[in-house]
Scaffold this motif. Structure first.
Motif, PDB file in Angstrom:
ATOM      1  N   ASP A  44      55.602  78.547  49.760  1.00  8.84           N
ATOM      2  CA  ASP A  44      55.165  77.428  50.590  1.00  8.84           C
ATOM      3  C   ASP A  44      54.447  76.364  49.783  1.00  8.84           C
ATOM      4  N   GLY A  45      54.712  76.315  48.490  1.00  5.91           N
ATOM      5  CA  GLY A  45      54.068  75.336  47.626  1.00  5.91           C
ATOM      6  C   GLY A  45      54.624  73.935  47.809  1.00  5.91           C
ATOM      7  N   ARG A  46      54.172  73.045  46.948  1.00  4.67           N
ATOM      8  CA  ARG A  46      54.567  71.648  47.036  1.00  4.67           C
ATOM      9  C   ARG A  46      55.961  71.446  46.436  1.00  4.67           C
ATOM     10  N   PRO A  47      56.908  70.922  47.232  1.00  2.00           N
ATOM     11  CA  PRO A  47      58.272  70.734  46.725  1.00  2.00           C
ATOM     12  C   PRO A  47      58.425  69.427  45.955  1.00  2.00           C
ATOM     13  N   ILE A  48      59.463  69.353  45.172  1.00  2.00           N
ATOM     14  CA  ILE A  48      59.822  68.119  44.478  1.00  2.00           C
ATOM     15  C   ILE A  48      60.559  67.191  45.440  1.00  2.00           C
ATOM     16  N   ASP A  49      61.468  67.772  46.249  1.00  2.00           N
ATOM     17  CA  ASP A  49      62.244  66.980  47.199  1.00  2.00           C
ATOM     18  C   ASP A  49      62.653  67.859  48.374  1.00  2.00           C
ATOM     19  N   GLU A  50      62.652  67.298  49.580  1.00  2.00           N
ATOM     20  CA  GLU A  50      63.124  68.002  50.773  1.00  2.00           C
ATOM     21  C   GLU A  50      64.497  67.439  51.134  1.00  2.00           C
ATOM     22  N   VAL A  51      65.480  68.323  51.263  1.00  2.00           N
ATOM     23  CA  VAL A  51      66.856  67.874  51.461  1.00  2.00           C
ATOM     24  C   VAL A  51      67.497  68.387  52.748  1.00  2.00           C
ATOM     25  N   GLY A  52      66.728  69.018  53.639  1.00  2.00           N
ATOM     26  CA  GLY A  52      67.304  69.472  54.894  1.00  2.00           C
ATOM     27  C   GLY A  52      66.420  70.482  55.589  1.00  2.00           C
ATOM     28  N   TYR A  53      66.908  70.987  56.723  1.00  2.00           N
ATOM     29  CA  TYR A  53      66.190  72.034  57.439  1.00  2.00           C
ATOM     30  C   TYR A  53      67.176  73.021  58.048  1.00  2.00           C
ATOM     31  N   TYR A  54      66.635  74.202  58.419  1.00  2.00           N
ATOM     32  CA  TYR A  54      67.438  75.267  59.006  1.00  2.00           C
ATOM     33  C   TYR A  54      66.590  75.989  60.040  1.00  2.00           C
ATOM     34  N   ASP A  55      67.141  76.146  61.251  1.00  2.00           N
ATOM     35  CA  ASP A  55      66.471  76.863  62.332  1.00  2.00           C
ATOM     36  C   ASP A  55      67.312  78.085  62.676  1.00  2.00           C
ATOM     37  N   PRO A  56      66.897  79.289  62.232  1.00  2.00           N
ATOM     38  CA  PRO A  56      67.726  80.479  62.467  1.00  2.00           C
ATOM     39  C   PRO A  56      67.744  80.938  63.923  1.00  2.00           C
ATOM     40  N   ILE A  57      66.732  80.596  64.710  1.00  2.00           N
ATOM     41  CA  ILE A  57      66.697  81.020  66.110  1.00  2.00           C
ATOM     42  C   ILE A  57      67.721  80.231  66.925  1.00  2.00           C
TER      43      ILE A  57
END
Length: 79
Positions: free
Chosen positions: A29-42
């Motif tokens: 859960d650290g600091r990312p370089i870049d966020e490129v999307g999301y995923y919701d498994p539920i």
């Protein structure tokens, strides 16, 4: 080494994940370089920025096994 991996967010027993580019030695859960999307498994939803993902992959970023399977399912990676 940079990795394309999942970062957990959301409340207890209801996980959602962000697809991020970060150093493999950083905590989950650290600091990312870049966020490129999301995923919701539920809800079985996902949204990926394919242009950014292709750019990072061309730079040599390696996806984790789970992320690789998700990208293959979303037709971002053709193997």
């Amino acid at each position: 080494m940079l990795k394309l991996r999942l970062k957990r967010i959301g409340r207890k027993r209801y996980p959602t994940y962000r697809l991020v580019v970060m150093e493999n030695t950083c905590r989950r859960d650290g600091r990312p370089i870049d966020e490129v999307g999301y995923y919701d498994p539920i809800a079985k939803k996902y949204k990926f920025d394919t242009k950014k993902i292709q750019q990072w992959l061309s730079y040599g970023v390696k996806p984790t096994e789970t992320v690789f399977q998700l990208l293959k399912k979303a037709d971002v990676i053709n193997v």
